[in-house]
Design a protein around this motif. Structure first.
Motif, PDB file in Angstrom:
ATOM      1  N   HIS A 114       0.835  -1.203   0.000  1.00  0.00           N
ATOM      2  CA  HIS A 114       0.000   0.000   0.000  1.00  0.00           C
ATOM      3  C   HIS A 114       0.870   1.254   0.000  1.00  0.00           C
ATOM      4  O   HIS A 114       0.677   2.168  -0.788  1.00  0.00           O
ATOM      5  CB  HIS A 114      -0.935   0.003   1.222  1.00  0.00           C
ATOM      6  CG  HIS A 114      -1.637   1.301   1.424  1.00  0.00           C
ATOM      7  ND1 HIS A 114      -2.817   1.605   0.794  1.00  0.00           N
ATOM      8  CD2 HIS A 114      -1.284   2.402   2.126  1.00  0.00           C
ATOM      9  CE1 HIS A 114      -3.171   2.839   1.127  1.00  0.00           C
ATOM     10  NE2 HIS A 114      -2.255   3.341   1.935  1.00  0.00           N
ATOM     11  N   HIS A 139      -7.278  -1.379   5.299  1.00  0.00           N
ATOM     12  CA  HIS A 139      -8.375  -1.597   4.348  1.00  0.00           C
ATOM     13  C   HIS A 139      -8.099  -2.799   3.432  1.00  0.00           C
ATOM     14  O   HIS A 139      -8.990  -3.244   2.741  1.00  0.00           O
ATOM     15  CB  HIS A 139      -8.717  -0.336   3.545  1.00  0.00           C
ATOM     16  CG  HIS A 139      -7.585   0.193   2.727  1.00  0.00           C
ATOM     17  ND1 HIS A 139      -7.286   1.530   2.664  1.00  0.00           N
ATOM     18  CD2 HIS A 139      -6.675  -0.422   1.954  1.00  0.00           C
ATOM     19  CE1 HIS A 139      -6.237   1.702   1.894  1.00  0.00           C
ATOM     20  NE2 HIS A 139      -5.851   0.537   1.441  1.00  0.00           N
ATOM     21  N   HIS A 140      -6.872  -3.286   3.448  1.00  0.00           N
ATOM     22  CA  HIS A 140      -6.590  -4.500   2.669  1.00  0.00           C
ATOM     23  C   HIS A 140      -6.945  -5.755   3.453  1.00  0.00           C
ATOM     24  O   HIS A 140      -6.805  -6.861   2.952  1.00  0.00           O
ATOM     25  CB  HIS A 140      -5.110  -4.554   2.280  1.00  0.00           C
ATOM     26  CG  HIS A 140      -4.734  -3.473   1.315  1.00  0.00           C
ATOM     27  ND1 HIS A 140      -4.965  -3.560  -0.032  1.00  0.00           N
ATOM     28  CD2 HIS A 140      -4.174  -2.257   1.516  1.00  0.00           C
ATOM     29  CE1 HIS A 140      -4.554  -2.459  -0.616  1.00  0.00           C
ATOM     30  NE2 HIS A 140      -4.077  -1.651   0.295  1.00  0.00           N
ATOM     31  N   TYR A 160      -8.450   5.897   3.423  1.00  0.00           N
ATOM     32  CA  TYR A 160      -8.326   6.842   2.327  1.00  0.00           C
ATOM     33  C   TYR A 160      -8.455   8.287   2.736  1.00  0.00           C
ATOM     34  O   TYR A 160      -8.186   9.167   1.961  1.00  0.00           O
ATOM     35  CB  TYR A 160      -9.307   6.507   1.211  1.00  0.00           C
ATOM     36  CG  TYR A 160      -9.040   5.143   0.641  1.00  0.00           C
ATOM     37  CD1 TYR A 160      -7.994   4.955  -0.238  1.00  0.00           C
ATOM     38  CD2 TYR A 160      -9.781   4.044   1.018  1.00  0.00           C
ATOM     39  CE1 TYR A 160      -7.717   3.704  -0.753  1.00  0.00           C
ATOM     40  CE2 TYR A 160      -9.508   2.797   0.510  1.00  0.00           C
ATOM     41  CZ  TYR A 160      -8.469   2.634  -0.371  1.00  0.00           C
ATOM     42  OH  TYR A 160      -8.205   1.407  -0.858  1.00  0.00           O
TER      43      TYR A 160
HETATM   44 CU   LIG Z   1      -4.242   0.411   0.068  1.00  0.00          CU
END
Ligand SMILES: [Cu+2]
Ligand code: HEM
Length: 483
Positions: free
Chosen positions: A243, A292-293, A313
């Motif tokens: 990420h 979020h993964h 985000y």
């Molecule tokens: Cu990500």
């Protein structure tokens, strides 16, 4: 102003120009080649061509690793080039970085196309070790060693920038501009490029260290299977790294906008409190949101998933907001003359901003449950990569070889730019549509009911490939003409 600053900012030549031009050529050619791989995959999903599924997974792995690698390489080249306007960077360090990078690429390509490693660029444990006979441990080790070399190269790269920033701006805190946020004096504030460079080097160094740790552990496990690795821990480290690393490539490339837009508008991009604050938020949040993964991992502690959702985000939003908004303000009424470089840079910034919207949607738990393994995901990241980072990289490259005597945009430039933009928009919309229709991602073979989206997407992708070929040829010809 230091001697380097006066020399390069006043129109003198950047001491690193040649090696950066070469890097951008390399990046451009790899982008193009990987796009062709992408087109082949999409065409196969649409039933337009016959692709052996095992080959599909090799292409998918090469496409993911090659694209992320080229995005990182081109982003790094941009960052280095513009940092050299403010710092006295050593060319030998850049050469070492590039050398390690290329050596890494050789090992990665060997692992994929000779060793048949097809476990995707995310090397998610224990996949590299459980190929079901499709590839041997050696192939996975070669692939992972390649990553490790690239990681070492990046650590060197950031170390050099970090040392020079610290020396020039009274420590890394000075480079980040954080003292100014808390009432420090506004004299000797670092320029936007230095704020960005300091921020990226902090979070990407941390990310790479985690990545290197999990890669090293995976390699040991491949060689000595009795060495156990906790899969959930490995997944956390892997996605933290992945990420952060892919985001860093965009955060490095956006520096081109800060540095080049003023050339066009005559309005300098200033370091404000808002700007420093937005970058400070990125340093913290870009690391905190990798959860979020893991929204699908029920055995993760609930608070981590809540965190992933809440700040999800939000990491990028302040900075993207500030950058896109400022960009529009700078451009508005400035009477700037559009040419290919600035058109691509503006496209890249706007594409980056727009791409964050479907990303935020997918960062919501309820949506993620439904969308996560669908093509919604490649849909969102192709927006801020294809229409974001890559557009910025080609914009910067076109600026590098720009003919200063010619201000107008040629008919061919307009055609290439429009084809790239429209082809790109159509292509990513097909992914989002596929995702909304619950079509899974990473499937080599699609049911017939799923094929329409892929077929249309292949058409759009072809347009993008042609436009990109146009940009690479244009760049190469300009390079040859100038030398
Ligand atoms: Cu990500
Ligand atoms: C013409 C342009 C492109 C085409 C046709 C294309 C096509 C594809 C396709 C078909 C997939 C697999 C989708 C699936 O999971 O079913 C994919 C995945 C991916 N693409 Fe692209 N792509 C393009 C440009 C890019 C660019 C510019 C980047 C980044 C700079 C990129 C990065 C990726 C990544 C990271 C994946 C995920 C790989 C994985 O799931 O392991 N692509 N692309």
């Amino acid at each position: 102003m230091s001697a380097v600053e006066t020399q390069t900012q006043m129109g003198g030549t950047n001491p690193h120009a040649n090696i950066i031009k070469f890097t951008m050529l390399l990046g451009g050619v790899v982008f193009l080649l990987m796009m062709v791989f992408g087109l082949l995959m999409r065409a196969a999903q649409g039933g337009l061509i016959d692709l052996d599924p095992s080959l599909f997974y090799l292409l998918l792995t090469a496409h993911g690793a090659g694209m992320v690698g080229s995005a990182a390489l081109s982003g790094a080249a941009i960052l280095w080039y513009f940092c050299a306007r403010h710092l006295d960077l050593r060319g030998s360090i850049y050469l070492a970085f590039l050398g390690l990078f290329l050596l890494g690429v050789v090992l990665i390509l060997g692992g994929i196309f000779i060793g048949q490693y097809g476990g995707a660029w995310t090397f998610l444990f224990p996949l590299p070790a459980s190929s079901g006979g499709a590839w041997g441990a050696g192939a996975a080790v070669s692939f992972l060693l390649g990553y490790l070399l690239i990681g070492v190269g990046f650590l060197l790269f950031y170390l050099e920038i970090g040392l020079k920033v610290s020396a020039r701006y009274r420590g890394l805190l000075g480079g980040l501009g954080w003292r100014y946020l808390f009432g420090g004096a506004s004299d000797d504030l670092p320029p936007p490029t230095i704020v960005a460079a300091s921020s990226v080097l902090v979070f990407n160094t941390i990310g790479i260290v985690f990545g290197a740790a999990v890669i090293a552990a995976t390699i040991v496990n491949l060689l000595f299977p009795s060495f156990a690795v906790d899969p959930l821990l490995a997944k956390n480290a892997t996605y933290f790294f992945g990420h952060v690393f892919i985001n860093a490539s965009i955060y490095m490339a956006v520096v081109a906008v800060y540095e080049l837009l003023p050339d066009y508008t005559g309005r300098p991009w200033k370091t404000s409190k808002l700007f420093v604050g937005a970058w400070a938020a990125v340093v913290i949040f870009v690391q905190a949101v990798y959860f979020h993964h893991l929204l699908q991992d029920v055995n993760m502690p609930a608070w981590t998933l809540a965190l992933g959702q809440i700040i999800s985000y939000a990491s990028g939003v302040p900075l993207i907001g500030v950058t896109v908004f400022s960009l529009l303000l700078y451009v508005k009424g400035s009477g700037l003359k559009w040419d290919l470089p600035i058109s691509l840079l503006v496209l890249g910034t706007v594409g980056w901003g727009i791409g964050s919207i479907p990303a935020i949607i997918d960062g919501m738990l309820a949506v993620n449950k439904l969308m996560h393994n669908t093509q919604w995901v490649p849909g969102h990241f192709h927006i801020y990569l294809l229409l974001g980072e890559v557009a910025m990289a080609f914009g910067f490259a076109a600026w590098l070889v720009k003919d200063r005597s010619q201000a107008e945009m040629s008919g061919l430039d307009i055609l290439v730019f429009r084809a790239y933009t429209l082809g790109g928009v159509g292509f990513v919309l097909m992914f989002l549509w596929s995702g909304a229709s619950s079509i899974p991602r990473r499937w080599a073979v699609h049911y017939e009911e799923w094929q329409l989206q892929s077929q249309l997407a292949s058409l759009f992708a072809l347009v993008v490939v042609l436009a990109t070929a146009g940009m690479v040829i244009r760049y190469t010809l300009s390079l040859m003409r100038r030398s």
